[in-house]
Design an enzyme around this catalytic site. Structure first.
Site, PDB file in Angstrom:
ATOM      1  N   ASN A  59       5.161 -55.117  48.713  1.00 46.54           N
ATOM      2  CA  ASN A  59       6.396 -54.360  48.952  1.00 46.54           C
ATOM      3  C   ASN A  59       7.577 -55.147  48.332  1.00 46.54           C
ATOM      4  OD1 ASN A  59       7.732 -56.331  51.141  1.00 46.54           O
ATOM      5  ND2 ASN A  59       5.536 -55.685  51.978  1.00 46.54           N
ATOM      6  N   ARG A  60       8.813 -54.507  48.441  1.00 45.75           N
ATOM      7  CA  ARG A  60       9.879 -55.291  47.812  1.00 45.75           C
ATOM      8  C   ARG A  60      10.583 -56.458  48.342  1.00 45.75           C
ATOM      9  NH1 ARG A  60      10.787 -51.635  43.536  1.00 45.75           N
ATOM     10  NH2 ARG A  60      10.337 -49.480  44.165  1.00 45.75           N
TER      11      ARG A  60
END
Ligand code: CTP
Length: 381
Positions: free
Chosen positions: A196-197
């Protein structure tokens, strides 16, 4: 700083005690101090060269170099002349110049004959120093130079170390803190993962600020960002590794800033998946819910959860209630300047009773400082 009094010999033992306490020590001594002890003694104890002269040193600018380097400055012994120089901001030799150049907290351990200690000039200087925020330890009563007895004897080194620890104690001293940070990576095959970011910046800022405020901090992170030197860093990759690390750590406060994957490939491939085999079918299974296991602990710690949302604060309020955390930091990750990878963040703080504080867009470090203020207040610190 070692200045010219007979108690200078005790400064050698003080240096030894500080080293034993895990501190790095650098010594500067005045010309007068040489009458009582030599620089080789301090160099041998501390493992660092001793600065004895403003102009004949390996450092280009010894007073500012030392002044900036130090987390705290101790003047032991502090003669009447040193106190006078310090009170008046004089800087003609290495000790007083360093004291003028530093922004670190200063502790002085006066040592002099009773008449000098009781002289109105010394009293005046001491008042000025105390107003300036200088910590004074001692003097005590006992044998003085030349066989005299009375008040003016330098505080014992153990007393000076204890005063230093007290002086440096932050509002979170003694609090055991665990922080999770970064986004987890769940293996698909040896080269690919579901990620994920999350950049880990928010969690790292929370850990660093807690350490700065005196807490004993463990940071379980997926990133290789540097951390404050007092932070105990455990690097992990997957949700499972994070859960295993968290489970082993006892703490008073847990802040879960990590973006943990909710699902992982049930059966990651041992060998790299090939394009020629066509699009893979990846079956997912749930990861351990770390926050729930911490909440379920007997004698559970104070728990701060995070809620990264894309559909408004209401979902975060509902999440906070469902999870029962003491505080929830909610942010809208799609907002400009907030959320993943930015240095700034705009968050809302949801209290256990459902009350919500909306904070402005500020640096992540400031979010961390505000958060620790709230936690410290709630924990009665
Ligand atoms: N968290 C956790 N373990 C997981 C998933 C999340 O400990 N397996 C923690 C996060 O670190 C965060 C909080 O739980 O502090 C909320 O994470 P989030 O992903 O927003 O919550 P979910 O329960 O996964 O809700 P949803 O996916 O519906 O947004």
């Amino acid at each position: 700083m070692v200045t010219g009094g007979v108690a200078a010999y005790k400064a050698a033992y003080l240096s030894r005690l500080l080293i034993e306490a895990g501190e790095e020590v650098r010594v500067a001594m005045t010309v007068e101090a040489h009458n009582f002890i030599g620089p080789t003694t301090f160099a041998s104890i501390t493992g660092n060269p001793v600065v004895t002269d403003l102009f004949e040193s390996d450092l280009t600018s010894p007073h500012t170099d030392l002044g900036r380097w130090a987390d705290a400055v101790i003047v032991a012994p502090a003669t009447a002349a040193t106190l006078a120089r310090l009170a008046h901001g004089l800087s003609e030799e290495v000790a007083s110049a360093t004291l003028l150049a530093t922004q670190a907290p200063v502790l002085v351990a006066p040592a002099m004959h009773t008449e000098m200690w009781e002289h109105p000039a010394t009293k005046r200087n001491l008042e000025v120093l105390q107003r300036d925020g200088v910590t004074v330890v001692g003097p005590g009563e006992g044998a003085l130079a030349g066989g005299d007895q009375g008040i003016g004897r330098m505080a014992e080194p153990e007393e000076i170390v204890a005063a230093l620890e007290k002086m440096l104690a932050g509002p979170l001293t003694g609090l055991r803190v665990l922080v999770t940070a970064g986004g987890t990576r769940e293996a698909i095959d040896p080269v690919r993962f579901i990620g994920n970011r999350s950049s880990g910046k928010m969690g790292h800022a929370i850990a660093d600020v807690a350490a700065h405020l005196g807490a004993e901090v463990t940071l379980v992170t997926t990133t290789d960002r540097p951390a404050h030197r007092q932070v105990d860093v455990i690097r992990v990759e997957s949700a499972q590794e994070m859960a295993d690390a968290v489970e082993k750590i006892e703490s008073d406060v847990v802040v879960m800033a990590a973006a943990v994957a909710d699902f992982r490939p049930a059966d990651p491939a041992i060998k790299k998946l090939r394009r020629t085999d066509g699009p893979p079918q990846i079956e997912l299974e749930p990861t351990p819910d770390i926050l729930s296991s911490v909440m379920a602990r007997e004698n559970r710690p104070f728990v701060v959860g995070f809620a990264a949302e894309t559909e408004g604060i209401d979902r975060a309020i509902e999440k906070a209630k469902r999870k029962g955390t003491d505080l929830t930091v909610a942010n809208e990750v799609t907002e400009a300047g907030a959320g993943f990878a930015h240095d700034t963040n705009r968050v809302s703080l949801i209290h256990a009773d459902g009350g919500v504080e909306h904070w402005p867009l500020v640096a992540k470090v400031e979010v961390a400082e505000r958060l620790w203020n709230v936690i410290a207040e709630k924990r009665g610190r």
